[in-house]
Design a protein around this motif. Structure first.
Motif, PDB file in Angstrom:
ATOM      1  N   UNK A  89       5.487 -22.489 -12.348  1.00 16.95           N
ATOM      2  CA  UNK A  89       5.337 -22.387 -10.895  1.00 16.95           C
ATOM      3  C   UNK A  89       3.909 -22.023 -10.471  1.00 16.95           C
ATOM      4  N   UNK A  90       3.168 -21.314 -11.323  1.00 19.47           N
ATOM      5  CA  UNK A  90       1.801 -20.950 -10.959  1.00 19.47           C
ATOM      6  C   UNK A  90       0.914 -22.180 -10.814  1.00 19.47           C
ATOM      7  N   UNK A  91       1.314 -23.283 -11.467  1.00 18.31           N
ATOM      8  CA  UNK A  91       0.559 -24.536 -11.359  1.00 18.31           C
ATOM      9  C   UNK A  91       1.067 -25.408 -10.215  1.00 18.31           C
ATOM     10  N   UNK A  92       2.108 -24.917  -9.489  1.00 17.83           N
ATOM     11  CA  UNK A  92       2.696 -25.675  -8.382  1.00 17.83           C
ATOM     12  C   UNK A  92       2.974 -27.126  -8.805  1.00 17.83           C
ATOM     13  N   UNK A  93       3.880 -27.327  -9.764  1.00 18.94           N
ATOM     14  CA  UNK A  93       4.145 -28.688 -10.264  1.00 18.94           C
ATOM     15  C   UNK A  93       4.621 -29.614  -9.153  1.00 18.94           C
ATOM     16  N   UNK A  94       4.266 -30.869  -9.283  1.00 20.98           N
ATOM     17  CA  UNK A  94       4.639 -31.872  -8.279  1.00 20.98           C
ATOM     18  C   UNK A  94       6.084 -32.309  -8.478  1.00 20.98           C
ATOM     19  N   UNK A  95       6.617 -33.000  -7.499  1.00 24.16           N
ATOM     20  CA  UNK A  95       7.972 -33.547  -7.598  1.00 24.16           C
ATOM     21  C   UNK A  95       8.081 -34.469  -8.809  1.00 24.16           C
ATOM     22  N   UNK A  96       7.079 -35.319  -9.007  1.00 21.07           N
ATOM     23  CA  UNK A  96       7.107 -36.255 -10.133  1.00 21.07           C
ATOM     24  C   UNK A  96       7.154 -35.517 -11.470  1.00 21.07           C
ATOM     25  N   UNK A  97       6.396 -34.439 -11.584  1.00 23.38           N
ATOM     26  CA  UNK A  97       6.352 -33.684 -12.838  1.00 23.38           C
ATOM     27  C   UNK A  97       7.687 -33.010 -13.137  1.00 23.38           C
ATOM     28  N   UNK A  98       8.305 -32.424 -12.122  1.00 27.82           N
ATOM     29  CA  UNK A  98       9.594 -31.756 -12.341  1.00 27.82           C
ATOM     30  C   UNK A  98      10.674 -32.785 -12.664  1.00 27.82           C
ATOM     31  N   UNK A  99      10.671 -33.889 -11.924  1.00 28.09           N
ATOM     32  CA  UNK A  99      11.663 -34.938 -12.165  1.00 28.09           C
ATOM     33  C   UNK A  99      11.543 -35.490 -13.577  1.00 28.09           C
ATOM     34  N   UNK A 100      10.321 -35.671 -14.033  1.00 31.74           N
ATOM     35  CA  UNK A 100      10.105 -36.187 -15.391  1.00 31.74           C
ATOM     36  C   UNK A 100      10.621 -35.211 -16.436  1.00 31.74           C
ATOM     37  N   UNK A 101      10.519 -33.918 -16.156  1.00 28.25           N
ATOM     38  CA  UNK A 101      10.966 -32.904 -17.114  1.00 28.25           C
ATOM     39  C   UNK A 101      12.472 -32.928 -17.324  1.00 28.25           C
ATOM     40  N   UNK A 102      13.218 -33.416 -16.325  1.00 24.84           N
ATOM     41  CA  UNK A 102      14.682 -33.485 -16.435  1.00 24.84           C
ATOM     42  C   UNK A 102      15.168 -34.925 -16.546  1.00 24.84           C
ATOM     43  N   UNK A 103      14.218 -35.849 -16.787  1.00 24.54           N
ATOM     44  CA  UNK A 103      14.539 -37.261 -17.061  1.00 24.54           C
ATOM     45  C   UNK A 103      15.300 -37.925 -15.910  1.00 24.54           C
TER      46      UNK A 103
END
Length: 280
Positions: A23-37
């Motif tokens: 969260x300190x890096x404020x991940x983007x929507x694309x990054x979070x979505x990619x993490x959960x496939x």
């Protein structure tokens, strides 16, 4: 439907674990979505349906700055009425009263001998639960995906009780807390095995409103034992009724989330979900 709900929570749980770590890096929507496939579009829709807010807004709710901000303003978030906690859904706040009755010394000492305990398994927004009740109220409510293990854990607490897999009104009233329309709720009754000190701590947790957070030191002060923060932490860790007695609303004085019997990721999920519900 129930299986799909469980699958969706597992996806959200994984997403929250990713958000917590990054969260300190404020991940983007694309990054979070990619993490959960999942595709960004599917993930955004699924997350918003579950939490009521976007993933971006949710990051703010579980960040340390949000936790510290709540602590600074905790005087405005506490309710003065004992056993009362504010619940907010799609409409305005509704009042929920939870009444605790401690078990007799004999029931506590003899491992539930003579008690008849009904139990059932149910889905919640945060995974599968086991809910158990005596003739006086809910005595046990744990998050546990494995039903066999959930029953083993319950029987360890009351080894001499008689068990029936039956859903009763006490359990139903407790589970209504996860519904959007809390007008259906009756007064929720709890029948708990604990020392007088533990029961006093658990009662104090019920004063923390939805979306609010306290520290272990705050709870110690609220029961007029300001030097007992460590003992308070032990009592909170022994809470036998998940979610209804909101031990998830207690964090460390530093603002860190701290431990939780049912996992830090689930604790973060509940804190964020409650904060989102409060703003709806």
């Amino acid at each position: 439907m129930i299986d799909q709900q469980h699958i969706n929570y597992q996806r959200i749980e994984k997403a929250i674990a990713y958000i917590k770590d990054n969260f300190k890096d404020q991940p983007s929507l694309d990054e979070i979505a990619a993490a959960v496939h999942l595709s960004p579009f599917h993930f955004q829709r699924l997350f918003t349906e579950w939490a009521g807010v976007s993933p971006k807004k949710f990051i703010q709710y579980i960040s340390l700055e949000y936790a510290k901000g709540l602590l600074k303003n905790r005087g405005s978030t506490l309710l003065d009425t004992a056993y009362e906690t504010g619940l907010s859904g799609t409409s305005r706040l509704h009042d929920l009263f939870v009444n605790i009755e401690g078990m007799t010394p004999g029931e506590f000492k003899n491992g539930g001998e003579g008690l008849v305990i009904n139990y059932c398994f149910a889905e919640s927004p945060f995974g599968k639960m086991i809910v158990a009740s005596t003739s006086k109220g809910v005595c046990h409510m744990f998050f546990e995906d494995d039903e066999a293990q959930a029953l083993v854990d319950l029987e360890k607490r009351f080894p001499n009780a008689c068990y029936h897999q039956i859903t009763d009104r006490f359990q139903q009233d407790a589970l209504f807390i996860f519904q959007n329309d809390w007008k259906q709720l009756n007064q929720i009754k709890l029948h708990l095995a604990g020392t007088p000190f533990q029961v006093k701590v658990w009662e104090s947790l019920l004063k923390i409103p939805l979306g609010g957070l306290n520290t272990y030191g705050d709870i110690a002060k609220s029961i007029e034992q300001p030097k007992a923060a460590r003992a308070v932490g032990t009592a909170i860790g022994s809470n036998p009724v998940a979610f209804l007695i909101p031990c998830h609303r207690v964090i460390q004085g530093s603002g860190n989330i701290g431990g939780y019997m049912w996992g830090k990721t689930r604790k973060s999920a509940i804190i964020g979900w409650e904060a989102a519900q409060r703003e709806q």
